[in-house]
Design a protein around this motif. Sequence first.
Motif, PDB file in Angstrom:
ATOM      1  N   HIS A  92       0.216   4.119  -1.064  1.00 31.96           N
ATOM      2  CA  HIS A  92      -0.426   5.153  -1.495  1.00 31.96           C
ATOM      3  C   HIS A  92      -0.782   5.542  -0.150  1.00 31.96           C
ATOM      4  O   HIS A  92      -0.626   7.011   0.524  1.00 31.96           O
ATOM      5  CB  HIS A  92      -1.706   5.235  -1.900  1.00 31.96           C
ATOM      6  N   ASP A 130       1.093  -1.164  -0.016  1.00 37.66           N
ATOM      7  CA  ASP A 130       0.071  -0.221  -0.162  1.00 37.66           C
ATOM      8  C   ASP A 130       0.661   1.442  -0.157  1.00 37.66           C
ATOM      9  O   ASP A 130       0.966   1.939   1.164  1.00 37.66           O
ATOM     10  CB  ASP A 130      -0.834   0.087   1.018  1.00 37.66           C
ATOM     11  N   TYR A 180       5.625   3.142 -11.336  1.00 35.42           N
ATOM     12  CA  TYR A 180       4.925   3.127 -10.255  1.00 35.42           C
ATOM     13  C   TYR A 180       4.940   4.256  -9.458  1.00 35.42           C
ATOM     14  O   TYR A 180       3.904   4.997  -8.919  1.00 35.42           O
ATOM     15  CB  TYR A 180       3.908   1.895 -10.499  1.00 35.42           C
ATOM     16  N   ASP A 227       0.334  11.578  -6.809  1.00 37.00           N
ATOM     17  CA  ASP A 227      -0.947  10.690  -6.847  1.00 37.00           C
ATOM     18  C   ASP A 227      -1.631  11.767  -6.007  1.00 37.00           C
ATOM     19  O   ASP A 227      -2.535  12.880  -4.865  1.00 37.00           O
ATOM     20  CB  ASP A 227      -1.717   9.728  -7.442  1.00 37.00           C
ATOM     21  N   GLN A 283       4.014   7.506  -9.728  1.00 37.20           N
ATOM     22  CA  GLN A 283       3.076   7.532 -10.478  1.00 37.20           C
ATOM     23  C   GLN A 283       1.985   7.789  -9.107  1.00 37.20           C
ATOM     24  O   GLN A 283       1.018   8.532  -9.038  1.00 37.20           O
ATOM     25  CB  GLN A 283       2.186   6.730 -10.730  1.00 37.20           C
ATOM     26  N   VAL A 284       2.537   7.988  -7.528  1.00 38.06           N
ATOM     27  CA  VAL A 284       1.799   7.267  -6.513  1.00 38.06           C
ATOM     28  C   VAL A 284       2.297   8.706  -5.848  1.00 38.06           C
ATOM     29  O   VAL A 284       1.571   9.080  -5.522  1.00 38.06           O
ATOM     30  CB  VAL A 284       3.188   6.466  -5.903  1.00 38.06           C
TER      31      VAL A 284
END
Lengths: 312, 337
Positions: A88, A86, A290, A297, A293-294
């Motif tokens: 994020h 996890d 990835y 975000d 991107q996290v």
Amino acid sequence: MTATRTEAPPIAPTRLAATDLDLLLLIRHFELALLDMFGRGELNGTTHTCLGQEYVPVALRPLLGDDDFVFSNHRGHGHYLARFNDPHGLLAEVMGREGAVCQGVGGSQHILRDRYLSTGVQGESVPVAAGVALHLKRTEPGRLALVYLGDGTWGEGAVYEALNMAALWGLPLLLVVENNGIAQSTPTVAQLAGSIGGRARAFGVDHLRVTSTDTEVVRAALTPVLRRVRERSTPYVVELLTHRVGPHSKGDDSRRPEEIAYARAHDWYARYAQAYPEQFGVHDERQRAYVAQVVADVAGRPASDWAEADRG
Amino acid sequence: MAERVVENLNQALHGLLADDPALTVLGEDLVDPYGGAFKVTRGLSARWPDRVLSTPLSEGGIVGVAGGLALAGQSAIVEIMFSDFVALAFDQILNFASKSTAMYGRRVPMRLVVRCPSGGNRGYGPTHSQSPLKHFVGIPGLSLHEVSPFHDNRAVLAGMLATGRPGLLFEDKVLYTNRMYADGVVDELFRYDLIGPDADVARVRVDEEEQADCVLVVPGGLAARAVAVARELLLRDDIVCQVLVPSRLWPLDADTLLPPIARAGRVVVAEESTAGGTWGAELAQVVHRRLWGALRAPVRLVHSADSVIPTAAHLERTVLVQDTDIRQAVKEVVSGD
Ligand SMILES: Cc1ncc(C[n+]2csc(CCOP(=O)(O)OP(=O)(O)O)c2C)c(N)n1
């Protein structure tokens, strides 16, 4: 009993399944991203990355069930990511953004989620884990409490008080010592007399020392250990000789260049890249993208909220 | 430009080690090139490798070792990496060091100082941001000091060791990079002097102005916040504040603090810890007892919220004492609103 697994760095590391490699690289890029953000002044406070040590929780991941307890410490991002996958929630926690696992209150080193807990006072969680292990022994036999701790934390008295009780009462308590040869700036030889194996032995507690940084080799070495802790309800000390590739926290690495070079030479990352360039390249690129991107975000989210009702 | 507080502390330790061959400095990661987590001990181990020791992570142990050195007639200064971890040494402080000066029926000097980097506002999170001073208030035989930008740490530390009583020196981490004040000047509006029998209390006031609407008493860590408030109140609201910053918080030196408080008749005491059994509360009860007739308003205390200290900056701010909390308290005390 002390046993040592001294698989020297294998000529070539074992080829890993995609899930293991992805997890290793997720942790690696997560940590690199944090250091990068700190360097740019985008993060507050402090953080301790596990660069070089990622394989420890990845090796343990399939050996643990959701009902086992994991107690982590200040260097816990890898432990968390291996358990929950996890990034994020963890990044939001470190950045104090919406979706943070602990509302941004705990930050990098104080996290509670399901049966996972970390805290920032060294050694403190070992007796707590023993208490949880006592509960597990009574109510959920076969489950265990695992504590991650560094070699430096063996300076704290609480570790010994807990080991004593765990041995006396036969508790399913597994201490996983990430012995990276250094505590903040102090080399292990300057802060630890004797050996961790000797200390475990003093309490009649079994000890296994593993020197490999190969995920598969470490996993194979630990599989019977966890089985034994579960089946016999007995404490165990596993000591992994590992290598801290990054600084202690943000940018505080006062090691000599040759010491840093030594740690880097043992880094699984470069060795794996060299052994399986094609497989590595694809996964590395994917996880790097990835994590980017996290970061994008989470950085775009509003600040986390800490509701009045949650303030204790 | 004046030196930074961290440099002043560092120079103080250099000076003390040079002057006193019986002094040992110990703590985690003190040795060069690291020089301590906050660099207070930088350069010490290079000059005195035998007397400046990096220790294992053993807070209870090292304060005990320092107690042993003191018992043997030596001097010792211990650095606790973050003051939160002084909790692990509580037994050595409460039951050994502070008692040993008297519990054997004769005076036994204990030259021991435990340095505790404390306080929040830096995002270090719940176990690395607390102000645990209040947990040590009122222990017989123990003195409590706090670093301030007004007090030279060489004098403070030497004074603490000279008493022969163990003491804790709290060092608000936000102070480290601040500059020391020098030559009696705070800024173009405010001056300071050091008052009291041992020049322990820094008094910050408007140039040549004796009378104040309100006295703000704060420990060193809040000095910059209190001075900023005094400045803003003067410029915006025409409220004149005097700020008093004692170096020694315990035992209380009320005799130096009371006359300025009596003249103003109003006092706000601010501290970063949570309320309940605090230094400020002790001061408040002394002020009430001794100045009851002279007070124009009840003593007003300012504390951090009764809360865990969160990591995220936007949450941390809502918990710890900020300038706005102090300003609000002064305005309430002065104008009743
Ligand atoms: C009781 C306590 N003392 C000191 C610290 C500050 N500190 C955090 S990590 C650390 C070094 C820990 O070394 P080790 O256990 O070897 O773990 P590593 O950092 O090498 O992973 C120190 C001194 C702390 N968090 N808790």
